[in-house]
Design a protein around this motif. Structure first.
Motif, PDB file in Angstrom:
ATOM      1  N   VAL A  97       8.770  37.125  30.865  1.00  0.00           N
ATOM      2  CA  VAL A  97       9.578  36.180  30.083  1.00  0.00           C
ATOM      3  C   VAL A  97      10.970  36.769  29.834  1.00  0.00           C
ATOM      4  O   VAL A  97      11.983  36.074  29.936  1.00  0.00           O
ATOM      5  N   ALA A  98      11.050  38.065  29.551  1.00  0.00           N
ATOM      6  CA  ALA A  98      12.343  38.721  29.325  1.00  0.00           C
ATOM      7  C   ALA A  98      13.232  38.611  30.569  1.00  0.00           C
ATOM      8  O   ALA A  98      14.434  38.302  30.459  1.00  0.00           O
ATOM      9  N   ARG A  99      12.673  38.867  31.728  1.00  0.00           N
ATOM     10  CA  ARG A  99      13.454  38.753  32.973  1.00  0.00           C
ATOM     11  C   ARG A  99      13.922  37.315  33.196  1.00  0.00           C
ATOM     12  O   ARG A  99      15.043  37.080  33.640  1.00  0.00           O
ATOM     13  N   TYR A 100      13.062  36.380  32.894  1.00  0.00           N
ATOM     14  CA  TYR A 100      13.353  34.966  33.164  1.00  0.00           C
ATOM     15  C   TYR A 100      14.444  34.407  32.257  1.00  0.00           C
ATOM     16  O   TYR A 100      15.382  33.780  32.743  1.00  0.00           O
ATOM     17  N   PHE A 138       7.215  27.463  32.744  1.00  0.00           N
ATOM     18  CA  PHE A 138       6.666  28.734  33.221  1.00  0.00           C
ATOM     19  C   PHE A 138       7.655  29.395  34.171  1.00  0.00           C
ATOM     20  O   PHE A 138       8.447  28.737  34.827  1.00  0.00           O
ATOM     21  N   THR A 139       7.595  30.714  34.229  1.00  0.00           N
ATOM     22  CA  THR A 139       8.607  31.493  34.942  1.00  0.00           C
ATOM     23  C   THR A 139       8.505  31.384  36.455  1.00  0.00           C
ATOM     24  O   THR A 139       9.479  31.649  37.143  1.00  0.00           O
ATOM     25  N   HIS A 140       7.355  31.023  36.990  1.00  0.00           N
ATOM     26  CA  HIS A 140       7.191  30.891  38.437  1.00  0.00           C
ATOM     27  C   HIS A 140       7.522  29.480  38.933  1.00  0.00           C
ATOM     28  O   HIS A 140       7.326  29.181  40.108  1.00  0.00           O
ATOM     29  N   CYS A 141       7.990  28.648  38.060  1.00  0.00           N
ATOM     30  CA  CYS A 141       8.329  27.266  38.416  1.00  0.00           C
ATOM     31  C   CYS A 141       9.483  27.288  39.423  1.00  0.00           C
ATOM     32  O   CYS A 141      10.520  27.904  39.166  1.00  0.00           O
ATOM     33  N   THR A 182       6.142  29.612  27.242  1.00  0.00           N
ATOM     34  CA  THR A 182       5.435  29.514  28.514  1.00  0.00           C
ATOM     35  C   THR A 182       4.160  28.682  28.376  1.00  0.00           C
ATOM     36  O   THR A 182       3.547  28.635  27.309  1.00  0.00           O
ATOM     37  N   VAL A 183       3.794  28.059  29.490  1.00  0.00           N
ATOM     38  CA  VAL A 183       2.489  27.388  29.584  1.00  0.00           C
ATOM     39  C   VAL A 183       1.589  28.165  30.539  1.00  0.00           C
ATOM     40  O   VAL A 183       0.503  27.707  30.875  1.00  0.00           O
ATOM     41  N   ASP A 184       2.066  29.356  30.961  1.00  0.00           N
ATOM     42  CA  ASP A 184       1.345  30.166  31.945  1.00  0.00           C
ATOM     43  C   ASP A 184       1.234  31.619  31.459  1.00  0.00           C
ATOM     44  O   ASP A 184       1.807  32.532  32.057  1.00  0.00           O
ATOM     45  N   PRO A 185       0.489  31.853  30.389  1.00  0.00           N
ATOM     46  CA  PRO A 185       0.426  33.208  29.840  1.00  0.00           C
ATOM     47  C   PRO A 185      -0.241  34.222  30.764  1.00  0.00           C
ATOM     48  O   PRO A 185      -0.033  35.425  30.600  1.00  0.00           O
ATOM     49  N   LEU A 226       0.864  26.797  41.067  1.00  0.00           N
ATOM     50  CA  LEU A 226       1.835  26.076  40.244  1.00  0.00           C
ATOM     51  C   LEU A 226       1.119  25.550  39.018  1.00  0.00           C
ATOM     52  O   LEU A 226      -0.099  25.412  39.010  1.00  0.00           O
ATOM     53  N   VAL A 227       1.893  25.242  38.000  1.00  0.00           N
ATOM     54  CA  VAL A 227       1.330  24.664  36.781  1.00  0.00           C
ATOM     55  C   VAL A 227       1.980  23.307  36.571  1.00  0.00           C
ATOM     56  O   VAL A 227       3.199  23.211  36.412  1.00  0.00           O
ATOM     57  N   ASP A 228       1.178  22.273  36.620  1.00  0.00           N
ATOM     58  CA  ASP A 228       1.652  20.933  36.309  1.00  0.00           C
ATOM     59  C   ASP A 228       1.742  20.843  34.784  1.00  0.00           C
ATOM     60  O   ASP A 228       0.815  21.256  34.080  1.00  0.00           O
TER      61      ASP A 228
END
Length: 178
Positions: free
Chosen positions: A89-92, A42-45, A78-81, A133-135
């Motif tokens: 996602v494009a930025r990441y 995920f992008t916020h990881c 991603t796992v965080d839609p 956060l996403v585990d």
């Protein structure tokens, strides 16, 4: 024998229908005939996902430097839609390999894609700002040209070890009979 064991596990045999970072519809069938290194994150990881995607990108670059090998498609799902829309996602993905494709979609579509690979993902508690956060599972998957899972690599594997393994798979690849 390992390929037969992996096929028996039925990992990654399903299809997915997601959107790439340009908003184009993509399915697993779009990658048939190509080697794929796939990572779910995920992008916020804050650390693990960027480290793993950087490692995946370096492995692809190592393989690209070896003449005669087929190209490898780096892929991020991603796992965080909820937060990872097409624009996020494009930025990441632009911070990693130039050919890295990032995929997102509805919560249901993302969950189905992850389930096909038995990816664990669970959003944590939200803080006072609504952030969380996403585990999730931390694996890089290798898919062969027939779309079947051939191998996976955990955090302990280096980019060089992944590249060596992928090259060996390429050199010994034989499609399994249907």
């Amino acid at each position: 024998r390992r390929r037969e064991e992996l096929r028996a596990l039925a990992l990654g045999q399903g299809d997915f229908r997601l959107l790439d970072q340009a908003g184009r519809a993509r399915s697993k069938a779009d990658f048939r005939g190509r080697w794929v290194l796939l990572y779910f994150g995920f992008t916020h990881c804050p650390d693990v996902c960027p480290e793993e995607l950087a490692k995946l990108s370096r492995a692809v670059a190592l393989l690209e430097a070896q003449p005669g090998l087929p190209p490898v498609q780096p892929l991020f799902i991603t796992v965080d839609p909820e937060r990872d829309d097409v624009a996020a996602v494009a930025r990441y993905v632009r911070d990693f390999h130039p050919r890295l494709l990032g995929l997102t979609g509805s919560a249901e579509a993302v969950r189905a894609a992850g389930s096909a690979y038995r990816v664990y993902a669970s959003a944590g508690a939200r803080d006072e700002d609504g952030d969380y956060l996403v585990d999730h599972s931390v694996l890089i998957y290798l898919l062969g040209p027939d779309g079947l899972l051939l191998d996976w690599y955990g955090r302990a594997k280096t980019d060089a070890q992944i590249a060596r393994s992928v090259r060996r798979h390429m050199e010994t690849y034989e499609p399994l009979p249907p």
